[in-house]
Design a protein around this motif. Structure first.
Motif, PDB file in Angstrom:
ATOM      1  N   ASP A  28      -7.227  20.038   5.343  1.00 37.79           N
ATOM      2  CA  ASP A  28      -6.199  20.620   6.202  1.00 37.79           C
ATOM      3  C   ASP A  28      -5.987  19.843   7.503  1.00 37.79           C
ATOM      4  O   ASP A  28      -5.162  20.224   8.320  1.00 37.79           O
ATOM      5  CB  ASP A  28      -6.541  22.084   6.507  1.00 37.79           C
ATOM      6  N   ASP A  29      -6.728  18.753   7.681  1.00 38.50           N
ATOM      7  CA  ASP A  29      -6.571  17.942   8.892  1.00 38.50           C
ATOM      8  C   ASP A  29      -5.234  17.208   8.879  1.00 38.50           C
ATOM      9  O   ASP A  29      -4.684  16.900   7.825  1.00 38.50           O
ATOM     10  CB  ASP A  29      -7.688  16.896   8.986  1.00 38.50           C
ATOM     11  N   SER A  30      -4.743  16.908  10.064  1.00 37.01           N
ATOM     12  CA  SER A  30      -3.539  16.088  10.225  1.00 37.01           C
ATOM     13  C   SER A  30      -3.945  14.629  10.015  1.00 37.01           C
ATOM     14  O   SER A  30      -4.634  14.051  10.848  1.00 37.01           O
ATOM     15  CB  SER A  30      -2.978  16.299  11.629  1.00 37.01           C
ATOM     16  N   TRP A  37       0.853  -1.182   0.000  1.00 43.50           N
ATOM     17  CA  TRP A  37       0.000   0.000   0.000  1.00 43.50           C
ATOM     18  C   TRP A  37       0.885   1.227   0.000  1.00 43.50           C
ATOM     19  O   TRP A  37       2.076   1.165   0.273  1.00 43.50           O
ATOM     20  CB  TRP A  37      -0.957   0.009   1.200  1.00 43.50           C
ATOM     21  N   ALA A  38       0.246   2.351  -0.311  1.00 41.69           N
ATOM     22  CA  ALA A  38       0.952   3.637  -0.297  1.00 41.69           C
ATOM     23  C   ALA A  38       0.224   4.568   0.658  1.00 41.69           C
ATOM     24  O   ALA A  38      -0.971   4.389   0.927  1.00 41.69           O
ATOM     25  CB  ALA A  38       0.990   4.232  -1.696  1.00 41.69           C
ATOM     26  N   ILE A  39       0.959   5.539   1.172  1.00 40.31           N
ATOM     27  CA  ILE A  39       0.324   6.575   1.988  1.00 40.31           C
ATOM     28  C   ILE A  39       0.707   7.942   1.438  1.00 40.31           C
ATOM     29  O   ILE A  39       1.702   8.097   0.725  1.00 40.31           O
ATOM     30  CB  ILE A  39       0.719   6.489   3.483  1.00 40.31           C
ATOM     31  N   THR A  40      -0.113   8.892   1.794  1.00 37.78           N
ATOM     32  CA  THR A  40       0.206  10.290   1.528  1.00 37.78           C
ATOM     33  C   THR A  40      -0.263  11.092   2.733  1.00 37.78           C
ATOM     34  O   THR A  40      -1.027  10.590   3.564  1.00 37.78           O
ATOM     35  CB  THR A  40      -0.435  10.771   0.201  1.00 37.78           C
ATOM     36  N   PHE A  41       0.198  12.310   2.837  1.00 35.62           N
ATOM     37  CA  PHE A  41      -0.142  13.154   3.981  1.00 35.62           C
ATOM     38  C   PHE A  41      -1.096  14.281   3.601  1.00 35.62           C
ATOM     39  O   PHE A  41      -1.463  15.101   4.434  1.00 35.62           O
ATOM     40  CB  PHE A  41       1.130  13.720   4.611  1.00 35.62           C
ATOM     41  N   SER A  42      -1.483  14.294   2.343  1.00 34.23           N
ATOM     42  CA  SER A  42      -2.402  15.303   1.843  1.00 34.23           C
ATOM     43  C   SER A  42      -3.196  14.678   0.712  1.00 34.23           C
ATOM     44  O   SER A  42      -2.645  13.952  -0.114  1.00 34.23           O
ATOM     45  CB  SER A  42      -1.610  16.514   1.339  1.00 34.23           C
ATOM     46  N   ASP A  43      -4.491  14.949   0.668  1.00 37.66           N
ATOM     47  CA  ASP A  43      -5.344  14.378  -0.368  1.00 37.66           C
ATOM     48  C   ASP A  43      -6.510  15.329  -0.648  1.00 37.66           C
ATOM     49  O   ASP A  43      -7.680  14.968  -0.502  1.00 37.66           O
ATOM     50  CB  ASP A  43      -5.846  13.005   0.088  1.00 37.66           C
TER      51      ASP A  43
END
Length: 169
Positions: A79-81, A64-70
């Protein structure tokens, strides 16, 4: 079982799992499946330590992949963490072994360590079985939406019903 960052040496295997997942999607959901993802996208995720793998007895079981903004998917909550989990693909040998639950456990620890407030995920299509599965794994189902702007997203988001899920930590 071990969870580690994927490396450049894993890229061929990542694309093999994507191909297997897409073939499965074509059979089960002919109206919506993953497009072919670019090698540059995966290379960037690997380089930025955002591509992950779960190994069972040294064998690649899941990626899987993650990102910190979507922002294109999570419009009002952009804008949530949060971390956003994308493209979970499982080796067919390990289907049915509750690997998403393992990913959730990993994500909770990952977010707690970094003081991240949410784990989020989305999926396309009104797949009741998949929705129930993600709820069982600990996600809250936030509903189905149509995205306003899909021009920067992969093709499978265009005109799709998008299901949103989150875990608040």
């Amino acid at each position: 079982m071990k969870i580690k960052n994927s490396t450049v040496l894993d890229i061929a295997s990542i694309f093999e799992l994507y191909a297997i997942a897409t073939a499965f999607q074509k059979k089960k959901f002919p109206g919506n499946q993953w497009p072919v993802f670019s090698r540059a996208l995966v290379e960037t995720e690997v380089k930025e330590n955002r591509q992950w793998k779960l190994l069972i007895n040294g064998e690649l079981a899941c990626i899987w992949a993650i990102t910190f903004s979507d922002p294109d998917i999570w419009e009002e909550s952009k804008d949530d963490s949060a971390i956003y989990i994308h493209r979970i693909a499982t080796n067919p040998t390990y289907r049915g072994q509750h690997l998403v639950t393992r990913i959730v456990d990993w994500a909770k620890a990952y977010c707690t360590k970094r003081q991240i407030a949410f784990i989020r995920m989305d999926t396309c299509g009104n797949n009741r079985k998949l929705i129930a599965h993600y709820i069982k794994c600990g996600f809250e189902f936030l509903g189905i939406t149509q995205l306003r702007n899909t021009s920067a997203l992969p093709a499978h988001y265009k005109d799709a019903d998008v299901c949103l899920f989150e875990i608040k930590l």
